[in-house]
Design a protein around this motif. Structure first.
Motif, PDB file in Angstrom:
ATOM      1  N   ALA A 163      39.682  48.788  45.740  1.00 30.47           N
ATOM      2  CA  ALA A 163      39.906  47.683  45.251  1.00 30.47           C
ATOM      3  C   ALA A 163      40.155  47.797  43.599  1.00 30.47           C
ATOM      4  N   THR A 164      41.082  46.779  43.167  1.00 29.25           N
ATOM      5  CA  THR A 164      41.364  46.862  41.615  1.00 29.25           C
ATOM      6  C   THR A 164      40.012  46.203  41.087  1.00 29.25           C
ATOM      7  N   LYS A 165      39.336  46.705  40.195  1.00 30.34           N
ATOM      8  CA  LYS A 165      38.011  46.291  39.509  1.00 30.34           C
ATOM      9  C   LYS A 165      38.089  45.581  38.142  1.00 30.34           C
ATOM     10  N   MET A 225      35.900  50.578  35.379  1.00 28.60           N
ATOM     11  CA  MET A 225      36.803  49.271  35.429  1.00 28.60           C
ATOM     12  C   MET A 225      38.251  49.641  35.409  1.00 28.60           C
ATOM     13  N   ASP A 226      39.100  49.069  35.980  1.00 22.14           N
ATOM     14  CA  ASP A 226      40.418  49.289  35.910  1.00 22.14           C
ATOM     15  C   ASP A 226      41.030  48.319  34.743  1.00 22.14           C
ATOM     16  N   ILE A 227      40.282  47.324  34.544  1.00 22.15           N
ATOM     17  CA  ILE A 227      40.688  46.151  33.596  1.00 22.15           C
ATOM     18  C   ILE A 227      39.298  45.632  32.970  1.00 22.15           C
ATOM     19  N   ILE A 269      34.748  45.478  53.428  1.00 29.23           N
ATOM     20  CA  ILE A 269      34.937  45.709  51.853  1.00 29.23           C
ATOM     21  C   ILE A 269      36.529  46.233  51.740  1.00 29.23           C
ATOM     22  N   ASP A 270      37.001  47.052  52.752  1.00 29.80           N
ATOM     23  CA  ASP A 270      38.293  47.505  52.673  1.00 29.80           C
ATOM     24  C   ASP A 270      39.535  46.426  52.463  1.00 29.80           C
ATOM     25  N   ASN A 271      39.339  45.292  52.981  1.00 27.11           N
ATOM     26  CA  ASN A 271      40.050  44.017  53.005  1.00 27.11           C
ATOM     27  C   ASN A 271      40.248  43.577  51.863  1.00 27.11           C
ATOM     28  N   ILE A 272      39.095  43.898  50.767  1.00 23.33           N
ATOM     29  CA  ILE A 272      39.122  43.180  49.302  1.00 23.33           C
ATOM     30  C   ILE A 272      40.278  43.904  48.400  1.00 23.33           C
ATOM     31  N   GLU A 273      41.198  43.188  47.891  1.00 23.25           N
ATOM     32  CA  GLU A 273      41.905  43.536  47.011  1.00 23.25           C
ATOM     33  C   GLU A 273      41.637  43.683  45.743  1.00 23.25           C
ATOM     34  N   LEU A 274      40.704  42.837  45.155  1.00 21.17           N
ATOM     35  CA  LEU A 274      40.457  42.571  43.830  1.00 21.17           C
ATOM     36  C   LEU A 274      38.994  41.976  43.723  1.00 21.17           C
ATOM     37  N   ILE A 275      38.331  42.845  42.822  1.00 17.95           N
ATOM     38  CA  ILE A 275      36.859  42.508  42.472  1.00 17.95           C
ATOM     39  C   ILE A 275      36.592  42.055  41.044  1.00 17.95           C
ATOM     40  N   ILE A 276      36.176  40.972  41.014  1.00 19.53           N
ATOM     41  CA  ILE A 276      35.685  40.391  39.468  1.00 19.53           C
ATOM     42  C   ILE A 276      34.210  41.016  39.377  1.00 19.53           C
ATOM     43  N   ALA A 278      46.910  39.290  44.154  1.00 20.40           N
ATOM     44  CA  ALA A 278      45.869  39.642  45.022  1.00 20.40           C
ATOM     45  C   ALA A 278      45.646  38.157  45.734  1.00 20.40           C
ATOM     46  N   ASP A 279      45.194  38.306  47.256  1.00 18.39           N
ATOM     47  CA  ASP A 279      45.040  37.306  47.676  1.00 18.39           C
ATOM     48  C   ASP A 279      43.520  37.325  48.331  1.00 18.39           C
ATOM     49  N   LYS A 280      42.950  38.461  48.817  1.00 19.57           N
ATOM     50  CA  LYS A 280      41.377  38.449  49.070  1.00 19.57           C
ATOM     51  C   LYS A 280      40.479  38.957  47.773  1.00 19.57           C
TER      52      LYS A 280
END
Ligand SMILES: Nc1nc2c(c(=O)[nH]1)N(C=O)[C@@H](CNc1ccc(C(=O)N[C@@H](CCC(=O)O)C(=O)O)cc1)CN2
Ligand SMILES: Nc1ncnc2c1ncn2[C@@H]1O[C@H](COP(=O)(O)OP(=O)(O)OP(=O)(O)O)[C@@H](O)[C@H]1O
Length: 188
Positions: free
Chosen positions: A144-146, A168-170, A108-115, A42-44
Motif C-alpha cells: 500500500a501507499t504509505k 514513507m512514500d509521502i 492487509i493486501d486489500n488496503i490501498e493507502l495507509i496513514i 484510494a478506497d480502502k
C-alpha cells in the motif's frame, strides 16, 4: 540524529502547543491529504485513531467515512490487526487507543493507502515511531501507499535509519507535502 534524541525533542515541542494550534495544524495537514491524488484514488484506507499528542483524525474520519472505506489498527500481541472503522463499534484497547471490536479482520493486501502516525520523519521518508515496531512490522507486509503525517516540527533533518525501518512514500505536515518516490528512495 538518534531516535531517542528525536523522541525527547519532539515531546518537548508538542507540550508547547495550544489547543488552537493543534486544531489548526490538523485541519491544514488533513486538508492537504484530502487533495492528494493518493487519497482521492484510494478506497480502502487504514487510518489511525489519534492519541492526544498526535494530529487529531477525529474530524477527518467524521468527514470522509461515508465516502471511503476506513480501517483502524488493533493491537494483537506484537502485531497489528486491521479492522473496519465503525463508530458504534469502538473500544479502548492497549495503550488506551480506541480500536474496532469484532472479528472481521481485513486482509492487509486489500488496503490501498495507509496513514501512518509517527514521532518524526525526514525528507527521505525515514520515520521514527513510538519504538515498539508495530508499524514497521505491519508495513513490511504491504504494498500500500504509505503516508506519514505530523506537525511541521516533526519533520527533522536526518533520521538514523535501521534496516527494518520502512520508508514513507509521502510525508504531509501542516505546511508541506513531500513526495518521496520522486527522490532517492533507498528501500522499497
Ligand atoms: N494513534 C495511534 N494508534 C496506534 C499507534 C500509534 O502510534 N498511534 N501505534 C503505533 O505503534 C500502535 C500502538 N502502539 C503504541 C505503542 C506505544 C504507545 C505509547 O503510548 N507509548 C508511550 C510509552 C508508554 C508505554 O511504554 O506504555 C509513549 O510513547 O510515550 C502507544 C501506542 C497502533 N495504533
Ligand atoms: N519487520 C520487523 N520484524 C520484526 N521485528 C521488528 C520489525 N521491525 C521492527 N522490529 C522490532 O521493533 C523494535 C522497535 O523498532 P523501532 O524503534 O524502529 O520502532 P518504531 O518504528 O519507532 O515504532 P513503531 O513502528 O511502533 O511506530 C526493534 O527493536 C525491532 O527489533
Amino acid at each position: 540524529m538518534k531516535k531517542e534524541e528525536i523522541r525527547s525533542r519532539i515531546k518537548a515541542h508538542k507540550a508547547l502547543l495550544s489547543e488552537q494550534e493543534r486544531r489548526q495544524a490538523a485541519e491544514a495537514a488533513f486538508s492537504m491529504l484530502e487533495k492528494s491524488v493518493a487519497f482521492m484514488m484510494a478506497d480502502k484506507i487504514l487510518m489511525y485513531h489519534s492519541l492526544p499528542d498526535e494530529l487529531s483524525t477525529i474530524d477527518f474520519i467524521d468527514k470522509w467515512h461515508t465516502r471511503k472505506h476506513f480501517f483502524l489498527p488493533r493491537v494483537n500481541g506484537v502485531n497489528l490487526d486491521v479492522l473496519p472503522y465503525d463508530r458504534t463499534r469502538l473500544q479502548y484497547g492497549a495503550f488506551h487507543i480506541e480500536e474496532p471490536t469484532g472479528d472481521d479482520i481485513e486482509n492487509i493486501d486489500n488496503i490501498e493507502l495507509i496513514i501512518v502516525p509517527g514521532i518524526a520523519y525526514d525528507n527521505r521518508g525515514n520515520r521514527v515511531g513510538r519504538g515498539k515496531g508495530y508499524y514497521d512490522r505491519l508495513l513490511s507486509r504491504t504494498k500500500a501507499t504509505k503516508i506519514g503525517i505530523g506537525y511541521d516540527f516533526q519533520l527533522v533533518d536526518e533520521i538514523d535509519s535501521e534496516p527494518h525501518d520502512i520508508t514513507m512514500d509521502i510525508v504531509i505536515t501542516d505546511s508541506r507535502i513531500i513526495n518521496i518516490k520522486s527522490r532517492n528512495k533507498h528501500n522499497g
